[in-house]
Design an enzyme around this catalytic site. Sequence first.
Site, PDB file in Angstrom:
ATOM      1  N   SER A 572       0.849  -1.187   0.000  1.00 57.31           N
ATOM      2  CA  SER A 572       0.000   0.000   0.000  1.00 57.31           C
ATOM      3  C   SER A 572       0.891   1.246   0.000  1.00 57.31           C
ATOM      4  CB  SER A 572      -0.946  -0.047   1.197  1.00 57.31           C
ATOM      5  OG  SER A 572      -1.993   0.886   1.038  1.00 57.31           O
ATOM      6  N   ASP A 657      -9.569  -3.672  -5.715  1.00 56.80           N
ATOM      7  CA  ASP A 657      -9.041  -2.811  -4.660  1.00 56.80           C
ATOM      8  C   ASP A 657      -9.669  -1.420  -4.765  1.00 56.80           C
ATOM      9  OD1 ASP A 657      -7.519  -1.429  -2.795  1.00 56.80           O
ATOM     10  OD2 ASP A 657      -5.654  -2.429  -3.364  1.00 56.80           O
ATOM     11  N   HIS A 692      -8.069  -4.859  -1.615  1.00 55.78           N
ATOM     12  CA  HIS A 692      -6.845  -4.373  -0.985  1.00 55.78           C
ATOM     13  C   HIS A 692      -6.209  -5.414  -0.058  1.00 55.78           C
ATOM     14  CE1 HIS A 692      -4.229  -0.969  -0.280  1.00 55.78           C
ATOM     15  NE2 HIS A 692      -4.328  -1.115   1.030  1.00 55.78           N
TER      16      HIS A 692
END
Length: 719
Positions: A572, A657, A692
């Site tokens: 991330s 995501d 995600h």
Amino acid sequence: MRTTLLLATTILMTLSHNPASAADATPPDAEKRPHVVKAPHGAERKDEYYWLRDDKREDRAMLAYLEAENAYADQVLAPLKAVQDRLYDEIVGRIKQDDSSIPARERGWWYYARYETGKDYPIHARRKDGPGVDAVSIQRANEAGDFAGEEILLDVNVLAEGKDYYAVGAYEISQDNTVMAWADDTNGRRQYTFRFRNLATGEDYPEQIRGTSGDLVFADDNRTVFYIENDPETLLTKRVKRHVIGTDPKDDAVVYEEGDDSFYMGLDRTRDDKYIVIGVSSTVSDELRYAPAADPAAFTVLAARERDLEYSADHLGDRWVILTNADGAKNFKLVEAPTASASRGEWKDLVAHDESVFLETFELFDGFIALGERSDALERVRILREDGGSDYVKADEPAYSMGLSANTEPDTTKLRYTYTSLTTPATTYELDTATGERTLLKQQPVLGYDPSQYVTERVWATARDGEKIPVSLVYRKGFRKDGTAAMLQYAYGSYGMSMDPGFSVTTVSLLDRGMVYALAHIRGGQEMGRRWYDDGKLLKKINTFTDFIDVTDFLVQEGYAAPDRVAAFGGSAGGLLMGAVSNMAPDRYRVILSQVPFVDVVTTMLDPSIPLTTNEYDEWGNPEEKRFYDYMVTYSPYDNLKAQAYPAMFVGTGLWDSQVQYWEPAKYVARLRDLDTGNGPIVFRTNMEAGHGGKSGRFRRFREQAEMYAFMLDQLGVK
């Protein structure tokens, strides 16, 4: 349309005619299409792979490219299948499959989750309180397979049947314990659907509420609930609505609507259950509204939002207790205010600001307050007593993580807290604050693991500007610091999120192969207090990246790793870190592991329709202002790719995501392939069913990690 279909066919045919061997595999070559990204102040950037963005995830050429990359990854990784399987078997073999959580008591019931052998998802259940029933007795019954008296609330294994992805976000029980609301997500985009069940009859109510954040609270009438509705385009939290169970959600009234897209929203009840709370937060500002849970007709603002005023609050007895940075308290302080008048002018210090101690969280009890603090990059739990005295909970290792656990009821002298380290599995203790007696409630069982065979230490690396960067290390006993070992270095370094040293069942497989694992507590996190965060964001973001590189150099110089056997890992915003350091210092790393990476900073932050953008202007800066734009362009990984030899890379993403959109790593990999002059393989893996957090289920994610680690071990020359 013909061009799109032709491109899709060409990509797939290219791969289908390649030999199966990894050595002969040819990576996909995505088409370039001219596109210019313009900023409001006139700046322009070329983006030849912008076409890979498709908000609906339907473009056939885009999907064909992702599938082609997956097929290429399959070919490159095929020779490592035996290693993947071995790693997966090791990791899963350490997990006690028929495990359960520690029961927590709330309103006369004990709630817990348990797993059954071979199943991916938890069973959420409860048992009625009574004589001889407590957390320990329930755990023993669960371990013995005695489920008499258990009421199953949700068997997620049943709910997930036939679904590629399934996750229960949360569930809530009404105050009279008879109605349950739960939220689920079926694609990983964290857009939850609420459903309701009558626990007395087991029947579900007919309505479903879609497009929510997953936050919900019951009012005291046990039929009225409040929930947060997300914007269908940006997915941002926008409105709090009131719903009466058994009615049509289209008739739900809006209770509060947030007009500023830089704020997120949350819902909760206070510690004493007297109030329902709406909290809104941006990076540098908070605002809390509250209403009586017995009659939530109108909400009152506790303290009006101000830029650079942050606070969180809870209520117990006759007072509000507030954690805030007001009055220059950069490391935060704790104040109190009477229930009848909680305005800023009534706030009185309970715990004063301390330049050397970062006050992070608190929990209210009838006779004391539990504080979560940070000092010298380590967490501490402090007990603040009514008479003003305080005690610290002790720790036994040089690098560890300690924090408050699930303390569901305030009328007790007992405090639950968690303890873990890079060598100690997650452990939950219950401390009687009246007697000092400490009870071990549970330690994460790790089959075949002997903690005495591993060593953890804390070292300090000097950054190029003189700052001392804390680093947590772990390795197997017998390790020699002779500069020959392979090392995996991990960090995050954004949003003030502190990466504390905790145990991982996957890391053990690396240590057993002679590797060192290093956790770098770089600026951008909050391990060293608020200044540590402020020095790693906005126009100081470069410190995050140089800290990571300087930690690598220090560890190599100190003999923890060979200079040509260092791997780096981040996900991330940590994937942004990976992209930046591979541009800035590609020679320091043999292999880079980057999961769901935020690598196209400028384009994303110029687009307020993308989830997270507007809320993060105070994290990265708003590139519509030229000074922030110019600074971002200097480090944005996609914009700084150039013709040079890059490390081998494993890049992962999820098609669905909602936090870092799949097209960022897709574009990044496509451009990286054009410019990389090195010989290391670049593997790009897209999970076509997840978001995600990767695949759902407790075991499937270990397949993904085993694949990534097998790639890393091969590149590092680890047997």
